[in-house]
Design a protein around this motif. Sequence first.
Motif, short mmCIF file in Angstrom:
data_model
loop_
_atom_site.label_atom_id
_atom_site.label_comp_id
_atom_site.label_asym_id
_atom_site.label_seq_id
_atom_site.Cartn_x
_atom_site.Cartn_y
_atom_site.Cartn_z
N UNK A 1 4.46 6.78 2.02
CA UNK A 1 4.55 5.49 2.69
C UNK A 1 3.18 5.11 3.26
N UNK A 2 3.07 3.88 3.69
CA UNK A 2 1.83 3.43 4.33
C UNK A 2 2.16 2.66 5.58
N UNK A 3 1.43 2.92 6.65
CA UNK A 3 1.53 2.02 7.80
C UNK A 3 0.87 0.71 7.40
N UNK A 4 1.08 -0.32 8.19
CA UNK A 4 0.50 -1.62 7.84
C UNK A 4 -1.02 -1.56 7.88
N UNK A 5 -1.68 -1.88 6.77
CA UNK A 5 -3.15 -1.82 6.76
C UNK A 5 -3.74 -2.79 7.77
N UNK B 1 0.80 -1.24 0.00
CA UNK B 1 0.00 0.00 0.00
C UNK B 1 0.82 1.28 0.00
N UNK B 2 2.16 1.16 -0.15
CA UNK B 2 2.93 2.37 -0.44
C UNK B 2 2.46 2.92 -1.78
#
Lengths: 596, 596
Positions: free
Chosen positions: A104-108, A66-67
């Motif tokens: 960036x994405x934190x963990x979904x 999900x980045x």
Amino acid sequence: MRTCYTGEVCKDHLDQTVTLFGWVHRRRDHGGVIFIDLRDRAGLAQVVVDPDNVEAFATAERIRNEFCVRITGLVRLRPEGTNNAELASGEVEILCREIEILNASVTPPFQLDDDNLSETTRLTHRVLDLRRPAMQYNLMLRYKVTMAVRRYLDSLGFIDIETPMLTKSTPEGARDYLVPSRVNAGQFFALPQSPQLFKQMLMVSGFDRYYQITKCFRDEDLRADRQPEFTQIDCETSFLNEEEIRGIFEGMVRHVFSEVQQVALPETFPTMTWGEAMQRYGSDKPDLRVKLEFTDVADLMKDVDFKVFSAPANDPKSRVVALRIPGGGSMPRSEIDAYTKFVGIYGAKGLAYIKVNDAAAIPEGLQSPIVKNIHVDALKALIERTGAQSGDLIFFGADKIRVVNDAIGALRVKIGHSEFGREHGLFEASWKPLWVIDFPMFEYDEEEGRYFAAHHPFTSPKDGHEDYLASDPSRALAKAYDLVLNGWEIGGGSVRIHRADVQSKVFSALNIGEEEAREKFGFLLDALQYGAPPHGGVAFGLDRLVTMMTGAESIRDVIAFPKTQRAQCLLTQAPSAVDEKQLRELHIRLRAAEAK
Amino acid sequence: MRTCYTGEVCKDHLDQTVTLFGWVHRRRDHGGVIFIDLRDRAGLAQVVVDPDNVEAFATAERIRNEFCVRITGLVRLRPEGTNNAELASGEVEILCREIEILNASVTPPFQLDDDNLSETTRLTHRVLDLRRPAMQYNLMLRYKVTMAVRRYLDSLGFIDIETPMLTKSTPEGARDYLVPSRVNAGQFFALPQSPQLFKQMLMVSGFDRYYQITKCFRDEDLRADRQPEFTQIDCETSFLNEEEIRGIFEGMVRHVFSEVQQVALPETFPTMTWGEAMQRYGSDKPDLRVKLEFTDVADLMKDVDFKVFSAPANDPKSRVVALRIPGGGSMPRSEIDAYTKFVGIYGAKGLAYIKVNDAAAIPEGLQSPIVKNIHVDALKALIERTGAQSGDLIFFGADKIRVVNDAIGALRVKIGHSEFGREHGLFEASWKPLWVIDFPMFEYDEEEGRYFAAHHPFTSPKDGHEDYLASDPSRALAKAYDLVLNGWEIGGGSVRIHRADVQSKVFSALNIGEEEAREKFGFLLDALQYGAPPHGGVAFGLDRLVTMMTGAESIRDVIAFPKTQRAQCLLTQAPSAVDEKQLRELHIRLRAAEAK
């Protein structure tokens, strides 16, 4: 700028350098190489990051699901034997030259391809839920439907005219959503339940053909397929008769199916009167994919020695019907028991049946606890009228008309859709549109002891039925029509009353006195006096239509930000408490607060 | 069915029998023959009813204005010399064969071609008012604009996604319309002021390009060009920078003008920074048709013996400007007096001016009570800097910055639009679009002693301005842009913040604490954490755009059923009182009722 959507990369781009934007759907390391499945609204493509490309490889190593990234690279054929036929881009891959992390994405909180999420999880994290390919597909299809509708109606001279959202409360029909007025203390707007009266006034104003794809509101207790706000394709035209109006709008539905899904619906949609639909299917929205029909048998059962049949057979407010299930003789006992329980939901007190072991041997060939109580003549006539063959099963409904229609009507659909029904050819998988016409003008409410409008109070009676308005409202039929598709009502409409005197008669039949009518609908009565044209229209439920077309399980799957069954938005936490200052400005006070 | 619209009958139909539906616009008897001007949404056509046709003639004699009729007849050329060049159908007439009265009309309360009706009359009888050709034209044009917008955006991959109408109250910005919840006692929905946060979340969800033509609501005190509910063309896109976004939407406006009105707007719209616009025009929405500009002269007036100039010239929060009016020397005294009064509306305490009788002879060539107080060096520099010529006039503004900008900015437009301005070439009749860019992030509110978002709190600072958010918010410029057309802001937008850390910094600058930010905008902050893409967009005010394009006097003339300035609908009498039962269900009580 991007070269194209990620999901669109294909052999046409071979040996080209492309720039793509998207999300990391999955990253895997394989043999020292990093593979990224890049995703955007058009689909997936495979990106290969080679360790030789030191900088890109280092970036790719930091990347997680999900980045959001930009990738530039060379399109090449996938190595032999690694094509993915499920993807439009499945024959090629992109050899990454540059990769930039845009965000960036934190963990979904969940995997996007997890199909077992609770609705609460999905609606709370709706922003991520909407990234799922199925939701992207649903909302894209919804858009295509509206655009096909607009193009079709535009080609016929319909124009989109906006009607107000802040309008007048007329507590006839469903419960209104109210909006307190700040400027006019103690007064309230209502959100529209439909633009009905406004579109009629636009016809009186001479706009000739109107449409609007618009939000409507009903503050009702929510069932699975209801939302507090829903979207209607709302249309009205002047100077056309009922058949002409239906012709235009079945054309619209045909156009939508053909444009959006390349499905050819029938050239002409069949019509059936409301009376016939109730008689044959116990429903005003019969699912014609199911090859089962009611057979009325009250006349045969009047004098049988079986009260369960003979009592309703002799009561004009009751009904006795048979539902013949071809091949049903092989239905296991457990399934029959389940159906008996099922019809109970609709108020049926039991589910009588007869197994036809040998249609030529009556009564011995019939197997059922009730056979002994029904005389042979009735049994013979029953077998003949239902056309039952050896090996069939006959179910019975015998009760008040509404109970029989609801229970056996639902049973008919249930059996048709069941594995048994599909195996025995009782179900035809196809699109089965049907116009149900000639609805009654009124429904009598026993509890309140008065008539209510079956459609709405602005519906024109059929030619020749005007006199019934005063003499016998129950006999009056309406120029009303519903478009039914596979058992769902997707649209409904009517020719409207365009004469003030007829409108007044209908109000009378509904027990709406002159003063009340003036207060609530004075503007309509006024409008009708100024040369109102003959007019009529239709409204389609967009949410439901799109739900059917996508095969979604719930209308919540075709709405970007739906409410729960408790009418809440789990994403934004609406509704919510508001400041005392806001309430004061609106001249209202909470009741709960007072009690404290 | 009709052959064609009445207004479309023309020479192509010569010698054909046509069937028309419409309204009797006017009936006149002339030489024993009845002439009917028949009207529908496409226009008028002349129908001739001959006394030889006994039945039709008898019907025609009963007909009055605004009767709704069906007419069948033969299209023929009008007698020589009677053509009506103002009508598309003006070369032909229809010899009536049959006429049917579809609905009679009582006498309308006014003539449809009466142009002097009060707005109260028009809105009370809106149904008739909408029959007026001007209103038909306005709403038809409005429709064409929306359809041109949809076609353009569709061609670029934008998809229409509906966002909720029942949403969350976030009392930042304008006042919300509230909707009490029945199911959730004591809680309220708010009607959306804009779909801002939903469209941003759709970008985070990966829909890439979104649009919606949708109602927005603000419960503010109404000015002439405001409505409680108004319509926005709301758009958002991902992965594009500011210039690319502006490029798409100036393309949209060009497309709309070209499609709907065959007007060619400039190939590229000019841009101007907010700072430059304020400096040159005292306005962030300058009307570039007016050929007048501010000249800053504070530096010249610091040491003059005229407090009115020298005081603001030495105050950093004030401004001294000259507005040179070419040829203004001939402006009559009465007009100057009127302007002096006019600038008073904007807080200016007077309107100093100098007539330049001879630009080469300073100070003798300058005529004004103030000349004697300003030393010659300043006067010379003034004439040189403004470029004033003999015969010109120079107005001055000297006050707090806002007062000068408002007063002299308005004066500039007023003079430009005046007869004087038009005669002296100070006004160019044309379409002058302009992008105003580089808006400040924040405006400081002296009264509340804090910063407010100039656009909205989700606007991205310009590259390199992020650090100012903490150190000096007043210096931070935004990636925000307004599209201005002839002095009206028709659209505005920005690149949004796509990083949660930047969003938090902006909330801090706005004095929105962490807890408050979470409570109000938690869902946005969450969304930004999951790989939110760079994104931005724009919103256009449809009502205003259409008002400009039609040349209507008020936005109420481009809305079918508008509210008055007291937020009432005179047609339906909304808002109105509601039943106590309804209030009880919504858990609210009127404050007024308690006081009794």
